[in-house]
Design an enzyme around this catalytic site. Structure first.
Site, PDB file in Angstrom:
ATOM      1  N   ARG A  79       0.498  -0.939   0.446  1.00  0.00           N
ATOM      2  CA  ARG A  79       0.174   0.097   0.182  1.00  0.00           C
ATOM      3  C   ARG A  79       0.598   1.322  -0.143  1.00  0.00           C
ATOM      4  O   ARG A  79       0.218   1.959  -0.642  1.00  0.00           O
ATOM      5  CB  ARG A  79      -1.058   0.204   1.664  1.00  0.00           C
ATOM      6  CG  ARG A  79      -1.937  -1.184   1.493  1.00  0.00           C
ATOM      7  CD  ARG A  79      -3.186  -0.499  -0.348  1.00  0.00           C
ATOM      8  NE  ARG A  79      -3.883  -2.522  -0.510  1.00  0.00           N
ATOM      9  CZ  ARG A  79      -3.333  -2.526  -1.923  1.00  0.00           C
ATOM     10  NH1 ARG A  79      -4.035  -1.625  -2.539  1.00  0.00           N
ATOM     11  NH2 ARG A  79      -4.072  -3.409  -1.790  1.00  0.00           N
TER      12      ARG A  79
ATOM     13  N   HIS B 147       8.595  -8.861  -5.861  1.00  0.00           N
ATOM     14  CA  HIS B 147       7.501  -8.125  -6.603  1.00  0.00           C
ATOM     15  C   HIS B 147       6.660  -6.530  -6.689  1.00  0.00           C
ATOM     16  O   HIS B 147       7.184  -6.352  -5.184  1.00  0.00           O
ATOM     17  CB  HIS B 147       5.558  -9.131  -5.859  1.00  0.00           C
ATOM     18  CG  HIS B 147       4.679  -8.536  -7.287  1.00  0.00           C
ATOM     19  ND1 HIS B 147       4.164  -7.169  -7.388  1.00  0.00           N
ATOM     20  CD2 HIS B 147       4.052  -9.143  -7.741  1.00  0.00           C
ATOM     21  CE1 HIS B 147       3.152  -7.403  -8.362  1.00  0.00           C
ATOM     22  NE2 HIS B 147       2.888  -8.841  -8.228  1.00  0.00           N
TER      23      HIS B 147
ATOM     24  N   TYR C 225       1.755  -1.914  -5.687  1.00  0.00           N
ATOM     25  CA  TYR C 225       1.193  -2.210  -6.654  1.00  0.00           C
ATOM     26  C   TYR C 225       0.683  -0.786  -6.728  1.00  0.00           C
ATOM     27  O   TYR C 225       0.367  -0.399  -8.303  1.00  0.00           O
ATOM     28  CB  TYR C 225      -0.409  -2.549  -6.250  1.00  0.00           C
ATOM     29  CG  TYR C 225      -0.371  -3.961  -6.132  1.00  0.00           C
ATOM     30  CD1 TYR C 225       0.123  -4.363  -6.624  1.00  0.00           C
ATOM     31  CD2 TYR C 225      -1.216  -4.446  -4.772  1.00  0.00           C
ATOM     32  CE1 TYR C 225      -0.245  -6.406  -6.494  1.00  0.00           C
ATOM     33  CE2 TYR C 225      -0.996  -6.386  -4.858  1.00  0.00           C
ATOM     34  CZ  TYR C 225      -0.760  -7.024  -5.995  1.00  0.00           C
ATOM     35  OH  TYR C 225      -0.809  -8.496  -5.572  1.00  0.00           O
TER      36      TYR C 225
ATOM     37  N   HIS D 283       3.299  -5.119 -12.466  1.00  0.00           N
ATOM     38  CA  HIS D 283       2.177  -4.834 -13.165  1.00  0.00           C
ATOM     39  C   HIS D 283       3.261  -3.386 -13.800  1.00  0.00           C
ATOM     40  O   HIS D 283       2.999  -2.466 -13.483  1.00  0.00           O
ATOM     41  CB  HIS D 283       1.220  -4.185 -12.002  1.00  0.00           C
ATOM     42  CG  HIS D 283       0.883  -5.406 -11.500  1.00  0.00           C
ATOM     43  ND1 HIS D 283      -0.698  -5.597 -10.197  1.00  0.00           N
ATOM     44  CD2 HIS D 283       1.410  -6.420 -11.137  1.00  0.00           C
ATOM     45  CE1 HIS D 283      -0.161  -6.599  -9.928  1.00  0.00           C
ATOM     46  NE2 HIS D 283       0.790  -7.438  -9.969  1.00  0.00           N
TER      47      HIS D 283
ATOM     48  N   GLU E 187       4.473  -8.458 -15.438  1.00  0.00           N
ATOM     49  CA  GLU E 187       3.462  -9.429 -15.431  1.00  0.00           C
ATOM     50  C   GLU E 187       2.224  -9.091 -16.859  1.00  0.00           C
ATOM     51  O   GLU E 187       1.676  -8.188 -17.016  1.00  0.00           O
ATOM     52  CB  GLU E 187       3.363  -9.173 -14.253  1.00  0.00           C
ATOM     53  CG  GLU E 187       2.271 -10.058 -13.685  1.00  0.00           C
ATOM     54  CD  GLU E 187       1.535 -10.531 -11.806  1.00  0.00           C
ATOM     55  OE1 GLU E 187       2.505  -9.866 -11.569  1.00  0.00           O
ATOM     56  OE2 GLU E 187       0.295 -11.243 -11.884  1.00  0.00           O
TER      57      GLU E 187
ATOM     58  N   ASP F 278       1.039 -14.772 -15.322  1.00  0.00           N
ATOM     59  CA  ASP F 278       0.095 -15.263 -14.718  1.00  0.00           C
ATOM     60  C   ASP F 278      -1.541 -15.729 -15.008  1.00  0.00           C
ATOM     61  O   ASP F 278      -1.984 -15.693 -15.451  1.00  0.00           O
ATOM     62  CB  ASP F 278      -0.609 -14.232 -14.067  1.00  0.00           C
ATOM     63  CG  ASP F 278      -1.616 -14.083 -12.916  1.00  0.00           C
ATOM     64  OD1 ASP F 278      -2.375 -14.777 -12.835  1.00  0.00           O
ATOM     65  OD2 ASP F 278      -1.000 -13.624 -11.395  1.00  0.00           O
TER      66      ASP F 278
ATOM     67  N   HIS G  29      -4.700 -14.750 -14.637  1.00  0.00           N
ATOM     68  CA  HIS G  29      -4.905 -12.376 -15.512  1.00  0.00           C
ATOM     69  C   HIS G  29      -5.067 -12.927 -17.125  1.00  0.00           C
ATOM     70  O   HIS G  29      -5.742 -12.497 -17.349  1.00  0.00           O
ATOM     71  CB  HIS G  29      -3.575 -12.060 -15.582  1.00  0.00           C
ATOM     72  CG  HIS G  29      -3.368 -11.312 -13.744  1.00  0.00           C
ATOM     73  ND1 HIS G  29      -2.160 -10.760 -13.292  1.00  0.00           N
ATOM     74  CD2 HIS G  29      -3.848 -11.946 -12.860  1.00  0.00           C
ATOM     75  CE1 HIS G  29      -2.061 -10.283 -12.013  1.00  0.00           C
ATOM     76  NE2 HIS G  29      -3.462 -11.293 -11.382  1.00  0.00           N
TER      77      HIS G  29
ATOM     78  N   HIS H 289       2.760 -16.860 -12.538  1.00  0.00           N
ATOM     79  CA  HIS H 289       2.514 -16.767 -11.491  1.00  0.00           C
ATOM     80  C   HIS H 289       0.769 -17.895 -11.591  1.00  0.00           C
ATOM     81  O   HIS H 289       0.256 -18.530 -12.562  1.00  0.00           O
ATOM     82  CB  HIS H 289       1.274 -15.396 -10.443  1.00  0.00           C
ATOM     83  CG  HIS H 289       2.848 -15.118 -10.843  1.00  0.00           C
ATOM     84  ND1 HIS H 289       2.227 -13.332 -10.486  1.00  0.00           N
ATOM     85  CD2 HIS H 289       3.608 -14.998  -9.977  1.00  0.00           C
ATOM     86  CE1 HIS H 289       3.027 -12.955  -9.627  1.00  0.00           C
ATOM     87  NE2 HIS H 289       4.410 -13.363  -9.602  1.00  0.00           N
TER      88      HIS H 289
ATOM     89  N   ASP I 117      -9.677 -10.317 -12.263  1.00  0.00           N
ATOM     90  CA  ASP I 117      -8.851 -10.580 -11.802  1.00  0.00           C
ATOM     91  C   ASP I 117      -8.804 -10.821  -9.731  1.00  0.00           C
ATOM     92  O   ASP I 117      -8.025  -9.805  -8.816  1.00  0.00           O
ATOM     93  CB  ASP I 117      -7.376  -9.043 -11.241  1.00  0.00           C
ATOM     94  CG  ASP I 117      -6.372  -9.410 -10.787  1.00  0.00           C
ATOM     95  OD1 ASP I 117      -5.806 -10.145  -9.897  1.00  0.00           O
ATOM     96  OD2 ASP I 117      -5.602  -8.428 -10.643  1.00  0.00           O
TER      97      ASP I 117
ATOM     98  N   HIS J  71      -8.009 -13.827  -7.405  1.00  0.00           N
ATOM     99  CA  HIS J  71      -7.481 -14.806  -7.523  1.00  0.00           C
ATOM    100  C   HIS J  71      -8.507 -16.474  -7.045  1.00  0.00           C
ATOM    101  O   HIS J  71      -8.881 -15.525  -5.909  1.00  0.00           O
ATOM    102  CB  HIS J  71      -6.444 -15.138  -7.011  1.00  0.00           C
ATOM    103  CG  HIS J  71      -5.380 -14.284  -7.598  1.00  0.00           C
ATOM    104  ND1 HIS J  71      -3.735 -13.675  -7.133  1.00  0.00           N
ATOM    105  CD2 HIS J  71      -5.676 -13.200  -8.690  1.00  0.00           C
ATOM    106  CE1 HIS J  71      -3.629 -13.379  -7.789  1.00  0.00           C
ATOM    107  NE2 HIS J  71      -4.751 -12.852  -8.597  1.00  0.00           N
TER     108      HIS J  71
ATOM    109  N   GLU K 199       0.177 -17.851  -5.487  1.00  0.00           N
ATOM    110  CA  GLU K 199      -0.804 -15.816  -5.159  1.00  0.00           C
ATOM    111  C   GLU K 199      -1.923 -15.925  -4.856  1.00  0.00           C
ATOM    112  O   GLU K 199      -3.072 -15.508  -5.239  1.00  0.00           O
ATOM    113  CB  GLU K 199      -0.798 -14.736  -6.013  1.00  0.00           C
ATOM    114  CG  GLU K 199       0.644 -14.589  -6.461  1.00  0.00           C
ATOM    115  CD  GLU K 199       1.030 -13.998  -7.578  1.00  0.00           C
ATOM    116  OE1 GLU K 199      -0.256 -13.653  -9.142  1.00  0.00           O
ATOM    117  OE2 GLU K 199       1.724 -12.851  -7.314  1.00  0.00           O
TER     118      GLU K 199
HETATM  119 ZN    ZN Z   1      -3.682 -10.474  -9.879  1.00  0.00          ZN
HETATM  120 FE    FE Z   2       0.267 -12.211 -10.596  1.00  0.00          FE
HETATM  121 FE    FE Z   3       0.778  -8.896  -9.396  1.00  0.00          FE
END
Ligand code: ZN
Ligand code: FE
Ligand code: FE
Length: 276
Positions: A37, A67, A70, A107, A142, A175, A178, A210, A223, A225, A255
């Site tokens: 975050r 990773h 975000y 991303h 990704e 992924d 995704h 992923h 998106d 999971h 994930e």
């Molecule tokens: Zn995702």
């Molecule tokens: Fe992913």
């Molecule tokens: Fe990701």
């Protein structure tokens, strides 16, 4: 055989992640470079990294995956925020370069009404800057679900970034949730999807996967999971992915919405699939 692992919390440091990974039968793992975050990150401890690296080598771990946050949007509209994101990327690479063989996945970004073409240009610019540092890190774009103005929802958009940044240290992380959400039918036509990936992106660019099931049907662009076998892709299809001859020797990261015992079960499940 691929390397199997899951996303882990980095709060205890690198050696602790290696220990946790071993305790759940993993031989790779993924972690956030900073709080997902926020954007602050504490300085890495060289002693901790050295211990982790030694243990990973002794235990035959595959490459691990860092990773990016975000919140790091390399193609955000505001120039100041965009410059800050580019700075975060460059700093992240310096940070993870201390861990031997580390892959850095992120991303690509959301172009927020600027259009994909403009967004791709901005992402490429940030990548060129970061990669000019000549660090021993491979950066992975990704594959995204294509929700909102997300870039990377199609193999073509990833190809456009690769074309704009001619670096051998740039690859792709696929992924399963995704691309399914993006409309690539890995349940009904895995061979066709992989052929298209190879034609457009190149399987030689694929450095990690992923492994996630999806809560939504093919092409939903949502998106969300799901645990393995509890979503719309299904266990059989995911089993075909992890045993596919073209995808061996790559790190495969879960994930899925699990705590550690759930991850341990899913890693054991992935290891139980046999190439048919
Ligand atoms: Zn995702
Ligand atoms: Fe992913
Ligand atoms: Fe990701």
């Amino acid at each position: 055989m691929p390397f199997f692992g899951c996303h882990l919390s980095s709060t205890g440091g690198f050696a602790a992640m290696v220990k946790t990974a071993r305790s759940i039968g993993a031989d790779t793992f993924q972690f956030f470079t900073r709080n997902p975050r926020g954007s602050r990150a504490k300085a890495p401890d060289p002693g901790d990294i050295q211990n982790a690296a030694g243990e990973m080598q002794a235990q035959g771990f595959g490459p691990v995956v860092a990773h990016g946050s975000y919140t790091m949007n390399l193609c955000t509209r505001d120039p100041e925020a965009r410059a800050f994101a580019a700075q975060v990327l460059a700093e992240d690479l310096r940070r993870v370069a201390l861990l031997p063989g580390c892959l850095y996945n992120f991303h690509p970004g959301s172009h927020v009404a600027q259009g994909a073409e403009v967004g791709i240009g901005q992402i490429a610019q940030a990548l060129e800057q970061a990669l000019a540092q000549e660090l021993p890190v491979t950066v992975l774009l990704e594959t995204m679900a294509g929700k909102g103005s997300e870039i990377g929802g199609s193999f073509r958009e990833l190809r456009a970034i690769l074309d704009a940044v001619p670096s051998p240290r740039l690859g792709v992380c696929l992924d399963t949730c995704h691309i399914w959400d993006g409309g690539y039918d890995i349940a009904g036509n895995l061979e066709g999807v992989l052929e298209e990936f190879d034609r457009v992106v190149g399987l030689n660019r694929l450095k990690a996967l992923h492994i996630n099931d999806s809560k939504n049907p093919l092409g939903a662009r949502k998106d969300r999971h799901a645990c393995l076998g509890e979503g719309c892709i299904g266990l059989e299809a995911l089993g075909r992915v992890v045993t596919h001859p073209a995808l061996q020797a790559l790190p495969m990261i879960l994930e899925t919405p699990n705590e550690l015992p759930g991850y341990a079960r899913e890693i054991a499940l992935l290891r139980s699939f046999k190439i048919s």
